[in-house]
Write an enzyme that holds these catalytic residues in place. Structure first.
Site, PDB file in Angstrom:
ATOM      1  N   HIS A 413       0.839  -1.202   0.000  1.00  0.00           N
ATOM      2  CA  HIS A 413       0.000   0.000   0.000  1.00  0.00           C
ATOM      3  C   HIS A 413       0.872   1.248   0.000  1.00  0.00           C
ATOM      4  O   HIS A 413       1.756   1.385   0.850  1.00  0.00           O
ATOM      5  CB  HIS A 413      -0.917   0.024   1.232  1.00  0.00           C
ATOM      6  N   GLU A 508     -16.385   2.062   0.747  1.00  0.00           N
ATOM      7  CA  GLU A 508     -15.867   2.647   1.986  1.00  0.00           C
ATOM      8  C   GLU A 508     -16.741   3.790   2.503  1.00  0.00           C
ATOM      9  O   GLU A 508     -16.830   4.012   3.702  1.00  0.00           O
ATOM     10  CB  GLU A 508     -14.434   3.142   1.769  1.00  0.00           C
TER      11      GLU A 508
HETATM   12  C1  NOJ Z   1      -8.781   6.163   0.459  1.00  0.00           C
HETATM   13  C2  NOJ Z   1      -8.841   4.818  -0.185  1.00  0.00           C
HETATM   14  O1  NOJ Z   1      -9.928   4.725  -1.066  1.00  0.00           O
HETATM   15  C3  NOJ Z   1      -8.940   3.782   0.907  1.00  0.00           C
HETATM   16  O2  NOJ Z   1      -9.126   2.516   0.354  1.00  0.00           O
HETATM   17  C4  NOJ Z   1      -7.719   3.855   1.766  1.00  0.00           C
HETATM   18  O3  NOJ Z   1      -7.867   2.964   2.846  1.00  0.00           O
HETATM   19  C5  NOJ Z   1      -7.502   5.262   2.315  1.00  0.00           C
HETATM   20  N1  NOJ Z   1      -7.601   6.224   1.286  1.00  0.00           N
HETATM   21  C6  NOJ Z   1      -6.142   5.408   2.990  1.00  0.00           C
HETATM   22  O4  NOJ Z   1      -5.138   5.301   2.028  1.00  0.00           O
HETATM   23 CA    CA Z   2     -11.167   6.670  -2.023  1.00  0.00          CA
END
Ligand code: NOJ
Ligand code: CA
Length: 702
Positions: A413, A508
């Site tokens: 990541h 999310e």
């Molecule tokens: C936004 C991303 O869409 C999400 O998946 C991620 O966990 C956070 N940023 C932190 O990088």
């Molecule tokens: Ca995002």
């Protein structure tokens, strides 16, 4: 492969004519494109579908900075036409083989007064049109700045549109459905002095723009192969219903910097009287260049789990400590007290690796493994992360070995916090680190305001940045999943290591905001997904967030069964099982579908669809005889009937139907599902009831 040059006509005589028009047809004859030179020498086009004029006379051209515009005064120097009919096999995809059949018209134009040449290239497919501006190498036009693109899409009617605001810096918006005349692209966007230039007015929206006409035509306006140019948003004339290209500006207000020979991306118009034709179209991909990567053996679709949802629901954190004046290098971590919630610990990662191994997942994503998260967000710092320094409680060496021993891949990541300059400087080291510890793929992220300061997520500089990252990853045989980039435009054909993007409002948002309304997932396939796969992160089983904290009101706006259906309706070669392992362990029977569902396909059949309402798709898993079906609805309940006539005759399969329970409802009873198994053949049909905000997933195994 057929590749016939039909005619190559030199129109020397045309130079003396003041107007001109030529028509070409799509291979099946349903679409007709008329190219014209208007009286003042302005190039223009019209598009007809069957008997209706989908696009009325629409002008083409560009305004240049500090030099005469490329708008009028043109004469024709040459016309070429070409018939194309060939097939190609994508490295991964919705189907095994893609057919590219189109008729091309290429018009070379000379501007009499300036002696500048441009080429207008049109490709007419059965389901739509692509066209672009090409600028050959020439003395009078060697480099220039585009200050505006004048491309028009003259619809002439007040179609219903599915739109998000013309925000230059984010696509993470909820879609609205209104007539073109009632669009207000400032609604729901927080405009302050810093973000003001992200939104320039109520009559601006993003592309892809999905529309439906009063007589039932589905029309979509978008672009393909966006490289070295800003993204195209749309400005709407709300009286005459003429859309105009609106390019995303750079820090000083210019749109694009060009040096010949060069070209713009393709402007695309998809048209059909069947909504499913829009979804099944491969036109955007066909307009992209073939793979630049020669050997693609290392590129593999993946299903993954990850240390991720815990941060979004608030039970875990990305950061190791709360606050502190942290330095990227040589920091004494013993001076800080851990916050006790850090998700990316060695122990927790091992738990996820074990879970992945036990249930047959390919990868584990770990967010919050590297230092910098203590003050990563909303800051002005250029150097937040270095992408190579793990937190003290994350033993990357040990985890790399542990994952290998379990045959599980670690997914890297890289949250850049939108500091693209910092990422560019550190990319070589970051990718070498990935190679050293055996990470085959990276999820990048661009949360926040872009650095270089003043640039925007969808501007030319950033468009090139995302491509540079994909290219450099390809050189290193690494795969990419980009969050918060410009929305994709089919570049995954050219860079098949670019598995997915987020570039829209993902699942999310359901964890910490008003969320995504039940119709959201029925619109995305008609908009964002036309450009490429989305890392939507489906599979949330624990629907209501008050489970984690009784004061929370947030929830996922679907039933549990609909979360399963999203593995089909949100096509991606990279799919996450996004919920926490402990939530899956409580519903192992439903989790079985996520374990079984494929991520790469030999065939896909869009059985029924209506933007904003419903969608049913059946897909045949790569190199098998197994089919998987996903069906979703919006806030209205629905009964759908799936004819299984795509199954092989004389074979018996086992169908497992993961359906909403009778009393399921996205808000009132979202987690109620039932699982039914039965034997089926190609002669059968399955009737299923989808709850309000519900869905159904079916596996059909030989
Ligand atoms: C936004 C991303 O869409 C999400 O998946 C991620 O966990 C956070 N940023 C932190 O990088
Ligand atoms: Ca995002």
């Amino acid at each position: 492969m057929k590749h016939i040059i039909q005619s190559l006509i030199f129109f020397f005589l045309m130079a003396t004519l003041s107007t001109f028009s030529q028509t070409i047809s799509s291979p099946n004859g349903a679409l007709k494109l008329q190219f014209e030179i208007l009286k003042d020498g302005t190039p223009a086009y019209e598009l007809n579908y069957k008997n209706s004029k989908v696009i009325k006379t629409s002008r083409l051209g560009l305004l240049l900075k500090d030099s005469p515009s490329l708008q009028s005064g043109f004469v024709i120097s040459k016309i070429d036409s070409l018939k194309m009919d060939e097939t190609w096999d994508p490295v991964w995809g919705e189907v095994k083989t893609i057919r590219d059949t189109h008729n091309e018209l290429k018009v070379t134009l000379t501007q009499k007064e300036t002696d500048k040449q441009i080429v207008l290239a049109f490709r007419l497919f059965d389901e739509g049109l692509g066209f672009r501006y090409e600028f050959p190498s020439q003395k009078n036009l060697s480099y220039f700045i585009v200050s505006d693109e004048l491309t028009q899409f003259n619809l002439g009617e007040d179609h219903t549109a599915f739109w998000i605001p013309g925000d230059f810096d984010s696509n993470e918006h909820v879609y609205s459905r209104t007539p073109l005349s009632q669009i207000d692209g400032t609604i729901g966007v927080n405009v302050n002095e810093i973000t003001a230039k992200r939104i320039i007015g109520k009559n601006y929206v993003q592309s892809p723009l999905m529309m439906k006409s009063k007589n039932g035509l589905y029309i979509n306006i978008f672009e393909a192969a966006l490289v070295d140019y800003p993204a195209m948003h749309l400005e709407i004339d709300q009286k005459n219903f003429i859309l105009k290209s609106c390019l995303v500006p750079d820090a000083v207000g210019n749109k694009a910097y060009m040096q010949t020979p060069c070209k713009t991306p393709w402007r695309t118009i998809l048209v059909s009287d069947k909504a499913t034709d829009i979804l099944a179209s491969k036109m955007i991909l066909n307009l992209n260049e073939p793979p630049k990567i020669k050997n693609t053996d290392w590129i593999k679709p993946m299903k993954y789990v990850g240390i991720w949802w815990g941060m979004h629901v608030g039970t875990e954190s990305w950061n190791y400590a709360d606050g502190g004046n942290i330095k990227l290098k040589d920091f004494d971590w013993s001076s800080l007290k851990p916050n006790g919630k850090h998700g990316a610990t060695t122990e927790n990662t091992k738990r996820y690796i074990d879970f992945a191994a036990q249930h047959g997942f390919d990868g584990v994503l770990i967010e919050g493994w590297n230092v910098g998260w203590e003050d990563w967000f909303g800051q002005w710092k250029e150097e937040v992360f270095d992408f190579v320094t793990p937190y003290p409680d994350f033993d990357v060496d040990e985890l790399s070995k542990y994952a290998a021993s379990k045959n599980v891949k670690l997914i890297m990541h890289h949250e850049t916090s939108a500091s693209a300059t910092n990422y560019e400087r550190r990319m070589d080291d970051a990718f070498a680190f990935m190679k050293k510890y055996n990470y085959p793929a990276v999820k990048t992220g661009y949360v926040g305001r872009i650095i270089p300061r003043g640039e925007l997520h969808d501007g030319q500089w950033m468009v090139q940045h995302y491509v540079r990252v994909a290219e450099k990853l390809a050189e290193n045989k690494l795969m990419l999943d980009a969050h918060e980039p410009v929305r994709p435009t089919g570049l995954h054909r050219t860079y098949p290591n670019w598995l997915a993007c987020e570039a829209a409002r993902g699942n999310e948002f359901n964890a910490w905001s008003i969320g995504n309304p039940p119709e959201h997932e029925t619109i995305l396939p008609f908009t964002r997904l036309l450009g490429g796969p989305m890392d939507y992160t489906p599979g949330i089983f624990q629907i209501k967030m008050n489970y984690y904290d009784k004061n929370k009101k947030e929830q996922v706006h679907t039933t549990l069964a609909k979360q399963l259906a999203l593995y089909l309706t949100m096509y991606s070669p990279l799919q996450m099982a996004a919920d926490l392992p402990e939530n899956y362990e409580k519903h192992l029977d439903a989790f079985q579908f996520i374990k079984d569902v494929a991520v790469d396909w030999d065939d896909s059949k869009y059985l029924e669809a209506e933007p904003g309402d419903y969608l049913t798709v059946a897909r045949k898993a790569k190199r098998t005889n197994n089919w998987f079906i996903g069906s979703i609805t919006d806030e209205n309940e629905r009964t759908t009937t799936v004819q299984l006539n795509f199954l092989e005759k004389d074979k018996t399969y086992t169908a497992t139907i993961y359906a909403d329970a009778k009393d399921a409802h996205w808000e009132k009873n979202p987690m109620a599902y039932e699982i039914i198994k039965k034997k089926v053949t190609a002669k059968d049909k399955l009737e299923v009831k989808l709850a309000p905000g519900g869905g159904c997933a079916i596996s059909i195994i030989e």
